[in-house]
Design a protein around this motif. Structure first.
Motif, mmCIF file in Angstrom:
data_model
loop_
_atom_site.group_PDB
_atom_site.id
_atom_site.type_symbol
_atom_site.label_atom_id
_atom_site.label_comp_id
_atom_site.label_asym_id
_atom_site.label_seq_id
_atom_site.Cartn_x
_atom_site.Cartn_y
_atom_site.Cartn_z
ATOM 1 N N ALA A 171 0.785 -1.216 0.000
ATOM 2 C CA ALA A 171 0.000 0.000 0.000
ATOM 3 C C ALA A 171 0.821 1.272 0.000
ATOM 4 O O ALA A 171 0.834 2.009 0.967
ATOM 5 C CB ALA A 171 -0.885 -0.015 1.233
ATOM 6 N N ALA A 185 0.861 4.396 -0.379
ATOM 7 C CA ALA A 185 0.195 5.679 -0.595
ATOM 8 C C ALA A 185 1.251 6.775 -0.748
ATOM 9 O O ALA A 185 1.768 7.005 -1.830
ATOM 10 C CB ALA A 185 -0.767 5.960 0.531
ATOM 11 N N GLU A 202 -2.182 -3.271 -2.463
ATOM 12 C CA GLU A 202 -3.100 -2.300 -1.854
ATOM 13 C C GLU A 202 -4.424 -3.001 -1.573
ATOM 14 O O GLU A 202 -4.967 -3.667 -2.465
ATOM 15 C CB GLU A 202 -3.301 -1.097 -2.801
ATOM 16 N N GLN A 203 -4.945 -2.808 -0.358
ATOM 17 C CA GLN A 203 -6.197 -3.513 -0.020
ATOM 18 C C GLN A 203 -7.424 -2.907 -0.713
ATOM 19 O O GLN A 203 -8.414 -3.589 -0.950
ATOM 20 C CB GLN A 203 -6.412 -3.493 1.495
ATOM 21 N N THR A 248 -8.083 2.987 -0.644
ATOM 22 C CA THR A 248 -8.106 2.963 -2.109
ATOM 23 C C THR A 248 -6.669 3.099 -2.586
ATOM 24 O O THR A 248 -5.800 3.504 -1.801
ATOM 25 C CB THR A 248 -8.956 4.138 -2.652
ATOM 26 N N SER A 308 -5.325 8.100 1.461
ATOM 27 C CA SER A 308 -6.043 9.365 1.681
ATOM 28 C C SER A 308 -5.673 10.430 0.663
ATOM 29 O O SER A 308 -6.425 11.382 0.465
ATOM 30 C CB SER A 308 -5.750 9.895 3.090
ATOM 31 N N ASN A 343 -7.778 13.706 -0.383
ATOM 32 C CA ASN A 343 -7.435 14.815 0.504
ATOM 33 C C ASN A 343 -7.594 16.167 -0.203
ATOM 34 O O ASN A 343 -7.993 16.246 -1.359
ATOM 35 C CB ASN A 343 -6.041 14.611 1.131
ATOM 36 N N PHE A 344 -7.292 17.230 0.549
ATOM 37 C CA PHE A 344 -7.560 18.576 0.036
ATOM 38 C C PHE A 344 -6.341 19.198 -0.641
ATOM 39 O O PHE A 344 -6.334 20.393 -0.942
ATOM 40 C CB PHE A 344 -8.067 19.476 1.171
ATOM 41 N N ALA A 345 -5.295 18.392 -0.831
ATOM 42 C CA ALA A 345 -4.148 18.783 -1.665
ATOM 43 C C ALA A 345 -3.375 19.987 -1.150
ATOM 44 O O ALA A 345 -2.705 20.678 -1.908
ATOM 45 C CB ALA A 345 -4.602 19.039 -3.105
ATOM 46 N N THR A 346 -3.450 20.234 0.143
ATOM 47 C CA THR A 346 -2.682 21.345 0.715
ATOM 48 C C THR A 346 -1.288 20.845 1.083
ATOM 49 O O THR A 346 -1.156 19.766 1.659
ATOM 50 C CB THR A 346 -3.373 21.879 1.983
ATOM 51 N N VAL A 406 -2.596 -7.185 2.924
ATOM 52 C CA VAL A 406 -1.439 -7.818 3.563
ATOM 53 C C VAL A 406 -1.849 -8.245 4.973
ATOM 54 O O VAL A 406 -2.444 -7.473 5.725
ATOM 55 C CB VAL A 406 -0.239 -6.850 3.610
ATOM 56 N N ALA A 408 2.683 7.907 7.585
ATOM 57 C CA ALA A 408 2.500 8.862 8.690
ATOM 58 C C ALA A 408 2.768 8.234 10.052
ATOM 59 O O ALA A 408 2.964 8.953 11.041
ATOM 60 C CB ALA A 408 1.081 9.423 8.648
ATOM 61 N N PRO A 414 -0.314 19.742 7.437
ATOM 62 C CA PRO A 414 -0.625 18.838 6.327
ATOM 63 C C PRO A 414 0.589 17.917 6.107
ATOM 64 O O PRO A 414 1.692 18.393 5.852
ATOM 65 C CB PRO A 414 -0.810 19.794 5.134
ATOM 66 N N PRO A 415 0.429 16.600 6.252
ATOM 67 C CA PRO A 415 1.616 15.722 6.244
ATOM 68 C C PRO A 415 2.113 15.286 4.871
ATOM 69 O O PRO A 415 3.233 14.763 4.760
ATOM 70 C CB PRO A 415 1.138 14.486 7.020
ATOM 71 N N THR A 416 1.312 15.486 3.821
ATOM 72 C CA THR A 416 1.617 14.844 2.536
ATOM 73 C C THR A 416 3.048 15.077 2.055
ATOM 74 O O THR A 416 3.763 14.133 1.716
ATOM 75 C CB THR A 416 0.629 15.345 1.459
HETATM 76 C C1 LIG Z 1 -10.491 14.272 3.770
HETATM 77 C C2 LIG Z 1 -9.003 14.408 3.965
HETATM 78 C C3 LIG Z 1 -8.380 15.607 3.662
HETATM 79 C C4 LIG Z 1 -6.997 15.731 3.832
HETATM 80 N N1 LIG Z 1 -6.382 16.883 3.417
HETATM 81 C C5 LIG Z 1 -5.032 16.943 3.435
HETATM 82 C C6 LIG Z 1 -4.349 18.037 2.858
HETATM 83 O O1 LIG Z 1 -4.955 18.960 2.304
HETATM 84 N N2 LIG Z 1 -2.980 18.037 2.896
HETATM 85 C C7 LIG Z 1 -2.274 17.017 3.485
HETATM 86 O O2 LIG Z 1 -1.037 17.051 3.494
HETATM 87 N N3 LIG Z 1 -2.904 15.971 4.038
HETATM 88 C C8 LIG Z 1 -4.249 15.895 4.018
HETATM 89 N N4 LIG Z 1 -4.875 14.792 4.505
HETATM 90 C C9 LIG Z 1 -4.081 13.764 5.182
HETATM 91 C C10 LIG Z 1 -3.213 12.960 4.246
HETATM 92 O O3 LIG Z 1 -3.872 12.631 3.043
HETATM 93 C C11 LIG Z 1 -2.800 11.695 5.002
HETATM 94 O O4 LIG Z 1 -2.198 12.092 6.197
HETATM 95 C C12 LIG Z 1 -1.833 10.883 4.200
HETATM 96 O O5 LIG Z 1 -2.432 10.447 2.988
HETATM 97 C C13 LIG Z 1 -1.354 9.701 4.991
HETATM 98 O O6 LIG Z 1 -0.545 8.919 4.161
HETATM 99 P P1 LIG Z 1 -0.100 7.476 4.609
HETATM 100 O O7 LIG Z 1 0.774 6.972 3.540
HETATM 101 O O8 LIG Z 1 0.386 7.527 6.002
HETATM 102 O O9 LIG Z 1 -1.436 6.615 4.712
HETATM 103 P P2 LIG Z 1 -2.727 6.464 3.837
HETATM 104 O O10 LIG Z 1 -2.894 7.595 2.897
HETATM 105 O O11 LIG Z 1 -3.838 6.173 4.807
HETATM 106 O O12 LIG Z 1 -2.450 5.166 2.979
HETATM 107 C C14 LIG Z 1 -2.363 3.899 3.548
HETATM 108 C C15 LIG Z 1 -2.787 2.885 2.517
HETATM 109 O O13 LIG Z 1 -2.527 1.597 3.032
HETATM 110 C C16 LIG Z 1 -3.604 0.730 2.724
HETATM 111 N N5 LIG Z 1 -3.534 -0.385 3.679
HETATM 112 C C17 LIG Z 1 -3.614 -0.311 5.021
HETATM 113 N N6 LIG Z 1 -3.453 -1.535 5.555
HETATM 114 C C18 LIG Z 1 -3.264 -2.386 4.512
HETATM 115 C C19 LIG Z 1 -3.040 -3.795 4.430
HETATM 116 N N7 LIG Z 1 -2.997 -4.563 5.523
HETATM 117 N N8 LIG Z 1 -2.879 -4.347 3.218
HETATM 118 C C20 LIG Z 1 -2.936 -3.594 2.082
HETATM 119 N N9 LIG Z 1 -3.160 -2.260 2.111
HETATM 120 C C21 LIG Z 1 -3.311 -1.665 3.323
HETATM 121 C C22 LIG Z 1 -4.807 1.627 2.809
HETATM 122 O O14 LIG Z 1 -5.905 1.083 2.107
HETATM 123 C C23 LIG Z 1 -4.280 2.916 2.186
HETATM 124 O O15 LIG Z 1 -4.439 2.936 0.807
HETATM 125 C C24 LIG Z 1 -6.258 14.656 4.360
HETATM 126 C C25 LIG Z 1 -6.887 13.454 4.670
HETATM 127 C C26 LIG Z 1 -8.246 13.314 4.462
HETATM 128 C C27 LIG Z 1 -8.900 11.990 4.781
#
Ligand SMILES: Cc1cc2nc3c(=O)[nH]c(=O)nc-3n(C[C@H](O)[C@H](O)[C@H](O)COP(=O)(O)OP(=O)(O)OC[C@H]3O[C@@H](n4cnc5c(N)ncnc54)[C@H](O)[C@@H]3O)c2cc1C
Length: 422
Positions: A7, A9, A29-30, A67, A71, A75-78, A184, A389, A399-401
């Protein structure tokens, strides 16, 4: 070599760099990799409780996207620059990755033509109130974006909003193999080092053997996977950056369809960030109902909304099947202060019927912290890395992206160049 990445992301730069270097890469990716449609129906399959969101015992919602792209798809792309000192304290220099990403990502404030009437009205009011409110950097391609549109909130179908899917596509172009709907279950460990993963797809258990595994399941998924693999605790505390929306109606705006978080202000010392937060009608209605404001249900197109986001204390727990976190007194005080600031801005904007929603959150992280769950190279065990994250080492509130992309880029380059041991 067959690295396997669960996954990826916002760790997506890592498989991309590995695939570019000629490594054989499997991405699992799940969620679904179906193209983003920008509809509430599709969003519901990614981010409702049971599909990516969790309800805490205090009835607050923690939202994340299940997906391809996680996220970032909704997300809001900031974008905010990484807090360099926080990572430097762990020997991590994100500057080279940041410079490289800045050169390739869409990363700039929106042109005025794409700033909606509600965001503009809030910005004028905040600036008139003496607040340093400014347009925020967005990961949006303005040439593909359109005014009067809200669909990025459900997953931009026009290719305007950058998401981690873009990097996964590139990884696949360089030969990586993507398997969506593949969950996974655990990391396979042999002689103390990662040897692959076990995953389920279509109800069948599979194994993928690999000398290198990068977990990128996010702030909830990764601590669960480490625990399921016998490598982490059953319960992991975390942060989530709680948010309240403060809303108030004006009589001379007809809006409700615009990119959220076009502009805002951050108060880093206080741990409070404010931004405009115009949401599509159904989401607005859900917030109004949740706040018990049935009288405001029909006021969507006239209601200005300000997001109040705080840096919360690390606490609560990600359990194997549940997630729970409540506000501490310090969190409540930060939220109340931010709500007061938002109310003043709305008053300055001439808003009436002002109300605040219950809190919710969308930034789960800090559950496998650098220095505790992983080392400065993001290694949890020989051959096993975590990049999402969950590794953020301290309470957050940003915003962590962009920070996560920097971590993914740095890890990908280190692994593909052999700088760190596998
Ligand atoms: C509505 C919304 C608005 C946001 N706006 C902003 C913004 O404007 N700017 C910003 O910087 N951040 C924003 N964020 C936050 C940001 O998108 C997240 O903090 C960031 O995407 C986290 O990334 P990540 O890689 O940690 O995890 P995630 O994006 O959560 O990705 C994890 C992935 O792992 C997959 N997964 C989990 N467990 C398993 C498994 N066992 N097997 C297979 N797949 C698995 C999940 O399905 C997912 O696709 C927003 C979030 C949301 C929900």
């Amino acid at each position: 070599m067959t690295p396997s990445s669960s996954a990826p992301a916002l760790a997506a730069p890592a498989p991309r760099e590995l695939a570019r270097s000629g490594a054989r890469v499997l991405v699992l990716e799940q969620g679904s990799a179906a193209p983003l449609a920008g509809t509430i129906k599709q969003m519901a399959t990614m981010a409702l409780p049971g599909r990516g969101a969790w309800l805490h015992r205090d009835a607050s919602l923690l939202v994340s996207g299940t997906t391809l792209g996680g996220s970032s798809a909704l997300n809001f792309a900031t974008a905010a620059a990484p807090p360099a000192a926080m990572f430097a304290a762990h020997g991590i220099d994100l500057a080279p990755s940041l410079a490289a990403l800045r050169a390739e990502l869409p990363l700039a404030p929106l042109p005025d033509s794409l700033v909606g009437p509600m965001a503009a009205r809030i910005m004028d009011a905040a600036q008139a109130a003496g607040i340093g409110w400014r347009k925020l950097d967005k990961m949006i391609r303005p040439q593909a974006c359109r005014s009067g549109c809200w669909r990025c909130v459900y997953g931009c179908p026009f290719g305007a909003k950058w998401s981690a899917r873009d990097f996964v596509d590139e990884a696949c172009f360089h030969g990586a193999v993507l398997r969506d709907r593949s969950r996974v279950q655990r990391v396979l460990m042999e002689d103390g080092r990662a040897a692959g993963v076990a995953f389920t797809r279509d109800g069948t258990l599979h194994t993928a053997r690999a000398p290198l595994v990068v977990l990128a399941g996010g702030g909830i998924g990764s601590p669960r996977l480490l625990h399921a693999s016998g490598l982490g605790p059953r319960l992991a505390s975390f942060f989530s950056d709680p948010v309240v929306a403060v809303m108030g109606s004006v009589d001379d705006v007809d809006g409700g369809a615009e990119v959220p978080m076009a502009a805002g202000a951050s108060f880093l010392k206080e741990g409070i960030a404010l931004a405009d937060l115009t949401l599509p009608g159904p989401m607005y209605a859900a917030f109004a109902l949740q706040a018990g404001r049935v009288d405001r249900l029909k006021a969507h197109r006239r209601t200005l909304s300000i997001m109040v986001k705080i840096r919360d204390d690390i606490g609560g727990a990600v359990g194997p099947r549940w997630v729970d976190k409540r506000l501490t007194p310090g969190d409540r005080a930060r939220l109340d202060k931010g709500i007061g600031m938002a109310r003043s801005i709305l008053q300055q904007a001439g808003a009436h019927h002002v109300f605040a929603t219950h809190h919710f959150a969308a930034h789960p992280g800090g559950s496998v912290r650098i220095g505790q769950g992983v080392d400065g190279e993001l290694r949890a065990a020989p051959g096993l890395y975590v990049c999402d994250a969950s590794v953020i080492p301290q309470p957050w509130g940003l915003p962590p992206t962009l920070t996560l992309l920097c971590l993914g880029k740095r890890l990908g380059l280190m692994l593909s160049s052999g700088v760190v041991s596998r």
